[in-house]
Design a protein around this motif. Structure first.
Motif, PDB file in Angstrom:
ATOM      1  N   THR A 241       6.326 -48.452 -14.776  1.00 23.96           N
ATOM      2  CA  THR A 241       6.169 -48.332 -16.244  1.00 23.96           C
ATOM      3  C   THR A 241       7.258 -47.116 -16.548  1.00 23.96           C
ATOM      4  O   THR A 241       8.034 -46.603 -15.875  1.00 23.96           O
ATOM      5  CB  THR A 241       4.870 -47.381 -16.355  1.00 23.96           C
ATOM      6  OG1 THR A 241       4.817 -46.439 -15.535  1.00 23.96           O
ATOM      7  CG2 THR A 241       3.606 -48.294 -16.017  1.00 23.96           C
ATOM      8  N   SER A 242       7.356 -47.096 -18.115  1.00 20.83           N
ATOM      9  CA  SER A 242       8.577 -46.402 -18.211  1.00 20.83           C
ATOM     10  C   SER A 242       8.572 -44.733 -18.103  1.00 20.83           C
ATOM     11  O   SER A 242       9.609 -44.221 -18.246  1.00 20.83           O
ATOM     12  CB  SER A 242       8.496 -46.256 -20.057  1.00 20.83           C
ATOM     13  OG  SER A 242       8.230 -47.466 -20.570  1.00 20.83           O
ATOM     14  N   THR A 244       6.869 -42.467 -19.519  1.00 23.13           N
ATOM     15  CA  THR A 244       6.898 -41.262 -20.753  1.00 23.13           C
ATOM     16  C   THR A 244       6.021 -40.384 -20.578  1.00 23.13           C
ATOM     17  O   THR A 244       6.116 -39.077 -20.743  1.00 23.13           O
ATOM     18  CB  THR A 244       6.508 -42.388 -22.077  1.00 23.13           C
ATOM     19  OG1 THR A 244       7.089 -43.552 -21.989  1.00 23.13           O
ATOM     20  CG2 THR A 244       6.444 -41.461 -23.156  1.00 23.13           C
ATOM     21  N   THR A 245       4.809 -40.469 -19.819  1.00 20.58           N
ATOM     22  CA  THR A 245       3.827 -39.774 -19.790  1.00 20.58           C
ATOM     23  C   THR A 245       3.768 -38.917 -18.114  1.00 20.58           C
ATOM     24  O   THR A 245       3.006 -38.004 -17.730  1.00 20.58           O
ATOM     25  CB  THR A 245       2.370 -40.041 -19.984  1.00 20.58           C
ATOM     26  OG1 THR A 245       2.201 -41.337 -19.299  1.00 20.58           O
ATOM     27  CG2 THR A 245       2.406 -40.625 -21.435  1.00 20.58           C
ATOM     28  N   LYS A 249       4.333 -45.786 -12.465  1.00 22.91           N
ATOM     29  CA  LYS A 249       3.419 -46.512 -11.460  1.00 22.91           C
ATOM     30  C   LYS A 249       3.928 -47.657 -11.437  1.00 22.91           C
ATOM     31  O   LYS A 249       4.354 -48.402 -12.309  1.00 22.91           O
ATOM     32  CB  LYS A 249       2.126 -46.546 -12.151  1.00 22.91           C
ATOM     33  CG  LYS A 249       1.713 -45.090 -12.524  1.00 22.91           C
ATOM     34  CD  LYS A 249       0.339 -44.974 -13.453  1.00 22.91           C
ATOM     35  CE  LYS A 249       0.636 -45.167 -15.086  1.00 22.91           C
ATOM     36  NZ  LYS A 249       1.269 -43.970 -15.582  1.00 22.91           N
ATOM     37  N   MET A 362       6.854 -57.710 -33.001  1.00 25.09           N
ATOM     38  CA  MET A 362       7.440 -56.299 -32.637  1.00 25.09           C
ATOM     39  C   MET A 362       6.288 -55.421 -31.737  1.00 25.09           C
ATOM     40  O   MET A 362       5.144 -55.436 -32.103  1.00 25.09           O
ATOM     41  CB  MET A 362       7.335 -55.356 -33.615  1.00 25.09           C
ATOM     42  CG  MET A 362       8.334 -56.135 -34.827  1.00 25.09           C
ATOM     43  SD  MET A 362      10.078 -55.018 -35.003  1.00 25.09           S
ATOM     44  CE  MET A 362       9.569 -54.339 -36.394  1.00 25.09           C
ATOM     45  N   GLY A 364       5.910 -51.944 -28.489  1.00 28.16           N
ATOM     46  CA  GLY A 364       6.462 -51.106 -27.509  1.00 28.16           C
ATOM     47  C   GLY A 364       6.088 -49.664 -28.183  1.00 28.16           C
ATOM     48  O   GLY A 364       6.180 -48.608 -27.314  1.00 28.16           O
ATOM     49  N   ASP A 385       2.860 -57.445 -35.262  1.00 25.97           N
ATOM     50  CA  ASP A 385       2.725 -56.390 -34.514  1.00 25.97           C
ATOM     51  C   ASP A 385       1.917 -56.536 -33.532  1.00 25.97           C
ATOM     52  O   ASP A 385       0.984 -57.134 -33.685  1.00 25.97           O
ATOM     53  CB  ASP A 385       1.973 -54.843 -35.285  1.00 25.97           C
ATOM     54  CG  ASP A 385       2.099 -53.551 -34.634  1.00 25.97           C
ATOM     55  OD1 ASP A 385       2.662 -53.555 -33.386  1.00 25.97           O
ATOM     56  OD2 ASP A 385       1.454 -52.810 -35.051  1.00 25.97           O
ATOM     57  N   TYR A 387       0.352 -55.015 -29.597  1.00 29.82           N
ATOM     58  CA  TYR A 387       0.185 -53.755 -28.812  1.00 29.82           C
ATOM     59  C   TYR A 387      -0.388 -54.100 -27.435  1.00 29.82           C
ATOM     60  O   TYR A 387      -1.005 -54.835 -27.108  1.00 29.82           O
ATOM     61  CB  TYR A 387      -1.215 -53.009 -29.320  1.00 29.82           C
ATOM     62  CG  TYR A 387      -1.653 -51.941 -28.469  1.00 29.82           C
ATOM     63  CD1 TYR A 387      -1.038 -50.728 -28.108  1.00 29.82           C
ATOM     64  CD2 TYR A 387      -2.838 -52.105 -27.745  1.00 29.82           C
ATOM     65  CE1 TYR A 387      -1.332 -49.845 -27.258  1.00 29.82           C
ATOM     66  CE2 TYR A 387      -3.466 -51.273 -27.056  1.00 29.82           C
ATOM     67  CZ  TYR A 387      -2.822 -50.132 -26.527  1.00 29.82           C
ATOM     68  OH  TYR A 387      -3.237 -49.187 -25.739  1.00 29.82           O
ATOM     69  N   GLN A 389       0.989 -53.027 -22.907  1.00 30.53           N
ATOM     70  CA  GLN A 389       1.507 -52.058 -21.879  1.00 30.53           C
ATOM     71  C   GLN A 389       2.001 -52.815 -20.576  1.00 30.53           C
ATOM     72  O   GLN A 389       1.694 -53.884 -20.557  1.00 30.53           O
ATOM     73  CB  GLN A 389       0.045 -51.172 -21.390  1.00 30.53           C
ATOM     74  CG  GLN A 389      -0.561 -50.462 -22.264  1.00 30.53           C
ATOM     75  CD  GLN A 389      -1.594 -49.488 -21.828  1.00 30.53           C
ATOM     76  OE1 GLN A 389      -2.361 -50.086 -20.925  1.00 30.53           O
ATOM     77  NE2 GLN A 389      -1.696 -48.293 -22.143  1.00 30.53           N
ATOM     78  N   THR A 390       3.089 -51.950 -19.889  1.00 33.73           N
ATOM     79  CA  THR A 390       3.410 -52.631 -18.753  1.00 33.73           C
ATOM     80  C   THR A 390       2.163 -53.094 -17.947  1.00 33.73           C
ATOM     81  O   THR A 390       2.455 -54.447 -17.329  1.00 33.73           O
ATOM     82  CB  THR A 390       4.275 -51.757 -18.038  1.00 33.73           C
ATOM     83  OG1 THR A 390       5.047 -51.022 -18.909  1.00 33.73           O
ATOM     84  CG2 THR A 390       4.924 -52.266 -16.789  1.00 33.73           C
ATOM     85  N   ASP A 480      -4.696 -44.625 -25.040  1.00 32.70           N
ATOM     86  CA  ASP A 480      -4.337 -44.533 -26.344  1.00 32.70           C
ATOM     87  C   ASP A 480      -5.545 -44.530 -27.083  1.00 32.70           C
ATOM     88  O   ASP A 480      -6.578 -45.172 -26.849  1.00 32.70           O
ATOM     89  CB  ASP A 480      -3.472 -46.097 -26.698  1.00 32.70           C
ATOM     90  CG  ASP A 480      -2.219 -46.056 -26.038  1.00 32.70           C
ATOM     91  OD1 ASP A 480      -1.419 -45.114 -26.350  1.00 32.70           O
ATOM     92  OD2 ASP A 480      -1.843 -47.088 -25.497  1.00 32.70           O
TER      93      ASP A 480
HETATM   94  P1  ATP Z   1       4.057 -44.329 -18.607  1.00 26.85           P
HETATM   95  O1  ATP Z   1       2.727 -45.098 -18.644  1.00 26.85           O
HETATM   96  O2  ATP Z   1       4.871 -44.267 -17.293  1.00 26.85           O
HETATM   97  O3  ATP Z   1       3.885 -43.091 -19.228  1.00 26.85           O
HETATM   98  P2  ATP Z   1       4.859 -45.733 -20.995  1.00 26.85           P
HETATM   99  O4  ATP Z   1       3.331 -45.716 -21.452  1.00 26.85           O
HETATM  100  O5  ATP Z   1       5.679 -45.486 -22.145  1.00 26.85           O
HETATM  101  O6  ATP Z   1       5.030 -45.094 -19.562  1.00 26.85           O
HETATM  102  P3  ATP Z   1       4.803 -48.909 -21.236  1.00 26.85           P
HETATM  103  O7  ATP Z   1       3.989 -49.494 -20.665  1.00 26.85           O
HETATM  104  O8  ATP Z   1       6.273 -49.358 -21.560  1.00 26.85           O
HETATM  105  O9  ATP Z   1       5.121 -47.282 -20.676  1.00 26.85           O
HETATM  106  O10 ATP Z   1       4.352 -48.566 -22.851  1.00 26.85           O
HETATM  107  C1  ATP Z   1       3.149 -48.789 -23.235  1.00 26.85           C
HETATM  108  C2  ATP Z   1       2.512 -47.865 -24.230  1.00 26.85           C
HETATM  109  O11 ATP Z   1       3.406 -48.001 -25.499  1.00 26.85           O
HETATM  110  C3  ATP Z   1       1.175 -48.260 -24.825  1.00 26.85           C
HETATM  111  O12 ATP Z   1       0.275 -47.432 -23.969  1.00 26.85           O
HETATM  112  C4  ATP Z   1       1.218 -47.546 -26.249  1.00 26.85           C
HETATM  113  O13 ATP Z   1       1.053 -45.995 -26.351  1.00 26.85           O
HETATM  114  C5  ATP Z   1       2.564 -47.865 -26.742  1.00 26.85           C
HETATM  115  N1  ATP Z   1       2.401 -49.172 -27.537  1.00 26.85           N
HETATM  116  C6  ATP Z   1       2.910 -50.339 -27.133  1.00 26.85           C
HETATM  117  N2  ATP Z   1       3.089 -51.187 -28.269  1.00 26.85           N
HETATM  118  C7  ATP Z   1       2.619 -50.659 -29.361  1.00 26.85           C
HETATM  119  C8  ATP Z   1       2.029 -50.953 -30.415  1.00 26.85           C
HETATM  120  N3  ATP Z   1       2.380 -52.231 -30.981  1.00 26.85           N
HETATM  121  N4  ATP Z   1       1.452 -50.036 -31.333  1.00 26.85           N
HETATM  122  C9  ATP Z   1       1.300 -48.850 -31.037  1.00 26.85           C
HETATM  123  N5  ATP Z   1       1.599 -48.368 -29.666  1.00 26.85           N
HETATM  124  C10 ATP Z   1       2.222 -49.105 -28.936  1.00 26.85           C
END
Ligand code: ATP
Ligand code: MG
Length: 628
Positions: A241-242, A244-245, A249, A362, A364, A385, A387, A389-390, A480
Motif C-alpha cells: 500500500t502507499s 499514507t497512514t 502492508k 477517476m 485514488g 468517480d 472508490y 483501495q490497494t 474511510d
Molecule cells: P496506506 O493504507 O498504506 O496508508 P493508502 O491508503 O494511501 O496507503 P491506497 O490503497 O493507495 O493506499 O489508497 C486507498 C485510499 O485512497 C482509500 O482508502 C481512500 O482513502 C482513498 N481513495 C481512493 N479512491 C477514492 C475516491 N474515489 N474517493 C475518495 N477517496 C478515495
C-alpha cells in the motif's frame, strides 16, 4: 431500484450463481467446483478446484482472434519514443522474459521484485512472472533505497528486474544505483538482478549478480514457455500500500478471483469490449496500474496505453492528444493529475478531437466537486468517480455504465459495486447506519473475488489490521468515513484518522477542504488539525492557488484569507472555520498524489515529521513551515 443496484443485490443474495456466470468471462484450464470457500472467514477462497493463469488470459487467449491487434502501445514523452506491440508480439516478448527468469531458477511461488519506470519491459516482466506462477512485487519507481530495502526484505525476491534509470519531467533519475544501495541495506539480497539498460545512466554491473536484459533477450529469442496452471487461490502478486497512514502492508492477491473480477469490471464498470483502447495514467507501481494498465485491459482483449511522462509535458494537452491519436475509448486518471491540469490553459481541453472517448474514470483520492465540475464541463464527457483501495484490487463504489447509465452526482462515487457487501457502520456500536448518517465504510466478508487474500507472510496482521476495529462484528474496515444519501448515492468523507476535534466538535478535514476548494481562486487545499491549548485542536488550511500572482497586490493575502474563511463560515459554520489559511505553491504529497497530513501536522506542531521517504517533493514541507 436502478439496474446497478439490482445487479449488486443479486451478487449478494444469489452470490454463487452470480459469480458462476461472471467466471465464464475467463479461460479455466480446470473448471472450479466450489464458488467460494468461506469456512475460515475472514479468509476466503474463490473458485476452489479451478485452475487458470493470468498471463494466459491476458495474452495467449487473444492470439487467434486478435493476434495482429495492438495489445500494448508505449508512449514516452521523456525519451521521445513510441512502440506498439501486437498481441502476438507481446506473446513473444513475455515468453522470452519467462524463459530468462526460468533460467535464473525462478519458478512457481518464487518472488520477483520489479523496480522499473514505465517501460514495456516492466509489463513483460509482470506477465512473465504470472506465466510461471512466480509472485511479482512491483515497487513504484519513485521510491528511494529505504522504501525499496523494506520491501525487498519483506518479499525476499529471488530475482529483481530493474532499469538503469527512469526520467520524469525531462530529468533522469537513476534506478540501478538506488537498487544497489537498497540491496546493501537488506538482510535478504536477491540472487540475480536483471537490468534493462536504456542508455540513460552508466550501468555498472555487479559481477556474478547483474545480468543485462537485451543480451538475455537475444539468448532466449523464440523460446516458448507454457503457462503454468495454477490453483485459483494461488498468490499472483504482492503489492505494498502507499503508506499514507503508516507502514506499508504487503497486499497479497490470488489468480482466479482477480482474473474474474477484472474481466467483469471491464465490461460492467468500464462499459468496455474487446478491441477498445484504454488509457490509464497511473503507474505500474500502484494498484490502479496493475489492474487497469496491465491486467484488466489485456484480459479484456483491449489495447492498453503505457505512458511514460507527466500530464504537462510538452504541454498540458498531452493526455488529450493521446486520446485523439489512439482513439481512446476509456480513460482513467486521478484527481491529482486533473488538479495539475486545472492550473494550465483551459483551451487545451478543446483543442483535440475527443469523440472516441466515452468517459473519464477517476480514483485514488476524493474527487472534489469543483475539480469534477471543471473537467466534466471542459471535456463534455461523463466523469466516473470510483472508490477503492490497494487492498480491494478493483472498485468498491463506482458508476457502472456497462450495467446502466445512471446519472452521477458530483462528489459521489455512486453505488456499491457487485460483490462488495459494503455498509456504513457506527464505529461505537457496530450497527448499520441509515441514510445521511456518517460512519465507517466497512465490508461484510467474504471480500469479493479479486480482493486481497491476506497480508504477505502475516495472516494474523491481516485479521488484526482489517477485521478487528468494529466492536462485535468481524467486518473489513476501509478506515474511510462515508455516508449514503436519501437517493442511495454514496459519499466518502475522508479517512477515519483525519477527524479533528475543535472545542468538542468532531470535524472532518475533508469537508473543510471541499469548502476551501469551492473558492474560485483555489486549485487545491489541505486542512489539518493542530494542537491548541484552548480548543484541543484547531483547523489550519493550506491552499494552492490557480494563479498565485493574485497575491502580488498589497494586502491581497489577508483579503483572500478572510474571503476563504467567510466561505467556510457560510458553508459549514464558524466552528469549522480554520484558524489560519496559508498559501503555498504545492502540497506535500506521497508519490501517489496523496496529501501527507501526518507530516504537515508534525511540522505545524514543531515536531519531527518522521519518515518522509514516500514524499514527492520535500520542499513542499519547507513551504508549509515557512508559511506559518
Ligand atoms: P496506506 O493504507 O498504506 O496508508 P493508502 O491508503 O494511501 O496507503 P491506497 O490503497 O493507495 O493506499 O489508497 C486507498 C485510499 O485512497 C482509500 O482508502 C481512500 O482513502 C482513498 N481513495 C481512493 N479512491 C477514492 C475516491 N474515489 N474517493 C475518495 N477517496 C478515495
Ligand atoms: Mg489504506
Amino acid at each position: 431500484m436502478n439496474a446497478v443496484q439490482a445487479f449488486h443485490r443479486r451478487s449478494i443474495q444469489d452470490r454463487d450463481q452470480f459469480w458462476r456466470e461472471q467466471a465464464t468471462a475467463i479461460h479455466w484450464h480446470v473448471p472450479f467446483s466450489t464458488v467460494v470457500d468461506e469456512s475460515k472467514l475472514p479468509f476466503a477462497k474463490w473458485f476452489v478446484g479451478g485452475q487458470t493463469n493470468l498471463c494466459f488470459n491476458a495474452v495467449d487467449r487473444w492470439l487467434d482472434s486478435r493476434g495482429d491487434q495492438a495489445a500494448l502501445i508505449w508512449v514516452s514523452t521523456e525519451v521521445d519514443q513510441e512502440q506498439t506491440y501486437t498481441y502476438r508480439q507481446l506473446y513473444q516478448e513475455v515468453n522470452a522474459v519467462a524463459a530468462m527468469l526460468k533460467a535464473q531458477g525462478v519458478g512457481q511461488g518464487d518472488r520477483v521484485l520489479i523496480y522499473m519506470p514505465m517501460v514495456p519491459e516492466a509489463v513483460f516482466a509482470m506477465l512473465a512472472c504470472a506465466r510461471l506462477g512466480a509472485i511479482h512485487s512491483v515497487v513504484f519507481g519513485g521510491f528511494a533505497s529505504v522504501n525499496l530495502a523494506q520491501r525487498i526484505d519483506d518479499a525476499q525476491p529471488k530475482v529483481i528486474v530493474c532499469a538503469d534509470a527512469g526520467a520524469r519531467g525531462g530529468k533522469v533519475t537513476p534506478y540501478k544505483p538506488l537498487l544497489d544501495k537498497a540491496i546493501s541495506l537488506c538482510t535478504a539480497p536477491p540472487e540475480k538482478v536483471i537490468v534493462v539498460d536504456r542508455g540513460l545512466f552508466a550501468f555498472e554491473p555487479v559481477a556474478g549478480r547483474d545480468l543485462e536484459y537485451a543480451s538475455l533477450r537475444k539468448q532466449f529469442d523464440g523460446v516458448e514457455i507454457p503457462a503454468v496452471w495454477l490453483d485459483s487461490s494461488a498468490p499472483s502478486y504482492v503489492l505494498y500500500t502507499s503508506g499514507t497512514t503508516g507502514k506499508p502492508k504487503g497486499v497479497q492477491r490470488d489468480v482466479g478471483g482477480y482474473a474474474v473480477a477484472l474481466a467483469s469490471s471491464i465490461k460492467h464498470i468500464f462499459n468496455g469490449k474487446p478491441g477498445d483502447t484504454f488509457l490509464c495514467t497511473s503507474d505500474i507501481g500502484w494498484v490502479v496500474g496493475h489492474s487497469y494498465i496491465v491486467y484488466g485491459p489485456l484480459i479484456g482483449g483491449q489495447t492498453t496505453i503505457l505512458y511514460e511522462g507527466t500530464p504537462v509535458r510538452p504541454d498540458g494537452g498531452i493526455l488529450w492528444s493521446l486520446v485523439e491519436r489512439f482513439k481512446v475509448d476509456t480513460m482513467f486518471s486521478a484527481p491529482t493529475a486533473i488538479r495539475v491540469l486545472k492550473k494550465q490553459d483551459p483551451g487545451l481541453l478543446k483543442k483535440y478531437d475527443l469523440s472516441s472517448l466515452r468517459a473519464l474514470y477517476m480514483a485514488g483520492e476524493p474527487l472534489d466537486e469543483p475539480t469534477a465540475q471543471w473537467i466534466s464541463e471542459g471535456l463534455g464527457k461523463p466523469i466516473i468517480d470510483n472508490y477503492w483501495q490497494t487492498e480491494t484490487g478493483w472498485p468498491i463504489l463506482a458508476g457502472q455504465p456497462g450495467i446502466e447509465n445512471v446519472p452521477t452526482k458530483f462528489g459521489s462515487p455512486s453505488f456499491p459495486v457487485y460483490g462488495f457487501d459494503v455498509r456504513v457502520i457506527d464505529e461505537q456500536t457496530g450497527e448499520d447506519l441509515g441514510p445521511n448518517q456518517k460512519g465507517v465504510v466497512a465490508i461484510v466478508p467474504p471480500l469479493p473475488p479479486g480482493a486481497m487474500t491476506t497480508i504477505w507472510g502475516d495472516d494474523a496482521r491481516f485479521v488484526e489490521t482489517y477485521f478487528s476495529s468494529i466492536p462485535g462484528r468481524q467486518v473489513y474496515s476501509t478506515f474511510d468515513w462515508g455516508l449514503v444519501d436519501e437517493e442511495d448515492y454514496w459519499f466518502i468523507l475522508g479517512r477515519t484518522d483525519d477527524v479533528i476535534n475543535v472545542a468538542g466538535h468532531r470535524l472532518g478535514t475533508r469537508e473543510i477542504e471541499e469548502s476551501i476548494n469551492s473558492h474560485s481562486a483555489v486549485a487545491e487545499s489541505a486542512v489539518v488539525g493542530i494542537a491548541d491549548q484552548l480548543k484541543g485542536q484547531v483547523a489550519v488550511g493550506f491552499a494552492v492557488l490557480k494563479d498565485p500572482s493574485v497575491l502580488d497586490a498589497a494586502g491581497a493575502t489577508q483579503k483572500l484569507e478572510a474571503e476563504i474563511m467567510k466561505v467556510v463560515d457560510e458553508q459549514l459554520g464558524p466552528v469549522a472555520r480554520p484558524a489560519r489559511v496559508r498559501f503555498v505553491t504545492t502540497l506535500p504529497k506521497t508519490r501517489s498524489g496523496k496529501v501527507l497530513r501526518r507530516a504537515i501536522v508534525a511540522v505545524c506542531e514543531g515536531r519531527d515529521p518522521g519518515d518522509l521517504t514516500t514524499i514527492e517533493d520535500p520542499t513542499a514541507l519547507e513551504q508549509i513551515k515557512d508559511s506559518l
